[in-house]
Enzyme design. Structure first.
Site, mmCIF file in Angstrom:
data_model
loop_
_atom_site.group_PDB
_atom_site.id
_atom_site.type_symbol
_atom_site.label_atom_id
_atom_site.label_comp_id
_atom_site.label_asym_id
_atom_site.label_seq_id
_atom_site.Cartn_x
_atom_site.Cartn_y
_atom_site.Cartn_z
ATOM 1 N N HIS A 59 -4.720 0.898 11.139
ATOM 2 C CA HIS A 59 -6.013 0.239 11.400
ATOM 3 C C HIS A 59 -6.357 0.402 12.876
ATOM 4 C CE1 HIS A 59 -3.852 -2.626 8.412
ATOM 5 N NE2 HIS A 59 -4.376 -1.621 7.746
ATOM 6 N N HIS A 85 -0.567 5.419 7.687
ATOM 7 C CA HIS A 85 -1.728 4.579 7.384
ATOM 8 C C HIS A 85 -1.844 3.539 8.487
ATOM 9 C CE1 HIS A 85 -4.597 1.948 5.603
ATOM 10 N NE2 HIS A 85 -3.722 0.964 5.500
ATOM 11 N N HIS A 140 -11.474 -0.858 6.560
ATOM 12 C CA HIS A 140 -10.039 -0.939 6.399
ATOM 13 C C HIS A 140 -9.280 -0.181 7.504
ATOM 14 C CE1 HIS A 140 -6.459 -0.407 3.351
ATOM 15 N NE2 HIS A 140 -6.069 -0.754 4.538
ATOM 16 N N GLU A 191 0.798 -1.235 0.000
ATOM 17 C CA GLU A 191 0.000 0.000 0.000
ATOM 18 C C GLU A 191 0.832 1.288 0.000
ATOM 19 O OE1 GLU A 191 -4.164 -0.497 1.676
ATOM 20 O OE2 GLU A 191 -2.873 -1.100 3.334
#
Lengths: 239, 239, 239, 239
Positions: free
Chosen positions: D98, D96, D166, D77
């Site tokens: 979660h 990024h 996500h 990613e």
């Protein structure tokens, strides 16, 4: 390290990781199919997962009979493992646990479904096995092959099942896979519970679940495994 | 180690485990009936459970009178313990705590009931003792034998009671049993709270509760005890 | 150790305990009135509470002017402390924090009230100060004496206040008392939140709150302080 | 330490802090724009954030092409990062993750908004990017520049976006800023979730959000950074 020795070491690591990550407490267990004999599986004697050493690991026939007990007391619920190995040639590792966020779902009529990509490996929906349906009032434990087979039947080809008033069972293609699913089953349940309090939940679509499952290969699982090994104080072996 | 010395060591371990597992914080206590004299019990001086050493353990008559205080200040609420030992020959260890998940139930009209097999040892339903009913506005503490006996009466033959605006009391057949019930009372309350937010809860059936209680013997409890000893940094003695 | 040195050491311990117990994170602060001059107070330079050393502690006039800054940058919100010392001769220590369970109450119209005896020291009900009422759109910080005095006025003779969109302020008769109230304000908020999800909550009666407050003396607070010192890795001084 | 060496060290620290503070687990990543070439960015090879060492840090062109891979496997990613650097000259660090409390919001139609001053840096409202809108059934991962650019477009000039099913993406002016926003995005989501259960929530006003953002400078961020460095076992560099 020989093949068997390696698998036993990996099984010890699996136990320690499940304890460290809060999937098992003093109870719960993980097994692996014997690397040299598919009619056998390896599982610790009855001991808390975080304490298990290689010498605790016993060998069992698929019906749960210890091969060489040497005075070691087995887990009562070894039949969960045996019945899944008997029914599923694709399964090489089984986890049974009472992780906290899954219990409430097992006591409700809400089903766990993947709410984020890490949760997709639990399958499209997690079925609930109720021991009361076929066995009436019991101590809820899977204490013989009849109960184990009934649970395995409900799981079908799936990776996960909840057990009403008890916990969950997870089936994986190897130890790392079974641990990975067990950990994210717990996380998914925790997140879903929160999301349900906010109103309607947008779960993953069926196509998204299939796509993520197809992608969940050893590359990603090993990235987590390296991290969990460190957290559990265990050596990491590249696979 | 002599019998008394052993029991005191076990009591210290019980205190440390309850602290490590989050059942007590700076307050709360655990006692044991004296191994050589059923009319006496052992309980630490007023100190946070995680700090208790053998020299802190005092001996009390069942009415809460210290036998040989040697300047040590007792817990105000020692009457909880004395009243239970007085009323119940089957009880040999008592825990009083303010564990977090039980408090909200004590302030509501919802009752804690076993939601999974590990919770069955709390009994079919956990009653709530409200000190206000018979004693009016107090500081909520059980500060004399009248209050202790009133609480013991409400518990009847049960293992657990909540105390409105205060905490919980647990009675066991020995130290390990009382600690085990205390820990899973907290877990059960936490899980039940989550399940209640999802709608109707399927609790264990009465028959299931009876079956699990009949099964909760030292074999399983000791498995947990070994794990809790390690987590609390205390030696584990096989029993 | 001299009197001032002792108080500074105690203030460092208070900072470390608040950090260890989750009442402050990288922000938040605790002060103490100067032991030799009631027109002064002691407060660290702008630094995360868990890192504070004696050399970080600065002296301030009640209007927030540093007495001898020596290049050390003060907390912007020192006016919270000064305004309370100015208004209240009974207050000798002040805590300002953003502890997690109190924030949601500050953003709702539900009030925190004592739900268990440990929570009684917060007072009968915790008022909410909204900086927007008198000061409009700000950065929510108490950045001058006007704002500090407005907050102190809302607190009146009470021990606690929430600050909408910001956190909480606690006033105690000494460091240990202010820390004690701060910790149990957080716990009480957490438990109340859970209880409110179960329906009507039975809070402590007004008489019970008064009785517990009358009883919350140094004997009990010191029992907790000894435990918190150990958890924070700080020496415990008997008082 | 040279400039590049310093930035790589800071990036390692950012990874460790995000892991320690629970924003990333075994997955998630943080990047920084190359200090000497704005058309490049630095990002670790595919590894769990808590394990990352300077030698793991790779250099990428903005389209995600590794400059000198030397056998190191990149994160799939990386396009999230490249697309934001491409679109936004004000952005020099991207996270990024979660993190757990943001996932439920990504699966609901409730939006995250600042509920306390520490949360204001997330912006007035956190938009949700749904990969399904333009890309249909995928594995939810941002696996090419088209997806990365679509996400960057939705973020516009903002600091944050959720990704349905996500996680979240955060853009900051430097590493410390991006880490700071990521941590308080998680905290804000957790607190908002609790507040929403109590009824109507009083969020910060638009003017308050603007005021706090204008105030969130390196002075405050560095105070937190020093604390997070200590918690993560990393050296703190004064900036």
């Amino acid at each position: 390290m020989g093949k068997l020795e390696y698998v036993i070491d990996e099984l010890v690591t699996g136990n320690r990781i499940l304890a460290r990550e809060g999937v098992v407490d003093s109870f719960g267990h993980i097994s692996v199919r014997h690397p040299n004999n598919p009619q056998r599986f390896l599982l610790s004697r009855a001991r808390a997962p975080d304490l298990i050493e290689p010498a605790d690991v016993m060998e069992f026939a698929l019906d749960g009979t210890p091969v060489d007990a040497r005075g070691r007391a087995p887990y009562l619920e070894r039949f969960i493992h045996g019945a899944l190995y008997e029914a599923r040639s694709d399964v090489n590792s089984v986890v049974h646990n009472h992780s906290e966020s899954v219990i409430p779902f097992g006591a409700s009529n809400k089903r766990i479904k993947p709410i984020f990509h890490m949760g997709a490996s639990i399958g499209h929906e997690v079925p609930v096995w109720d021991s009361h349906d076929h066995f009436g009032d019991t101590s809820l434990l899977v204490e013989n092959m009849d109960m184990g087979r009934d649970l395995a039947k409900l799981m079908g080809k799936g990776a996960t099942a909840l057990m009403r008033g008890h916990g969950a069972t997870v089936a994986g293609r190897n130890i790392r896979h079974a641990v990975y699913i067990s950990i994210y089953l717990e996380v998914n349940a925790r997140l879903q519970q929160q999301a349900m309090q906010m109103g309607d939940v947008k779960f993953l679509t069926a196509g998204e679940v299939d796509n993520v499952i197809a992608r969940t290969a050893s590359f990603g699982i090993n990235r987590a495994w390296e991290n969990w090994c460190r957290r559990a104080g265990r050596p990491f072996h590249v696979e």
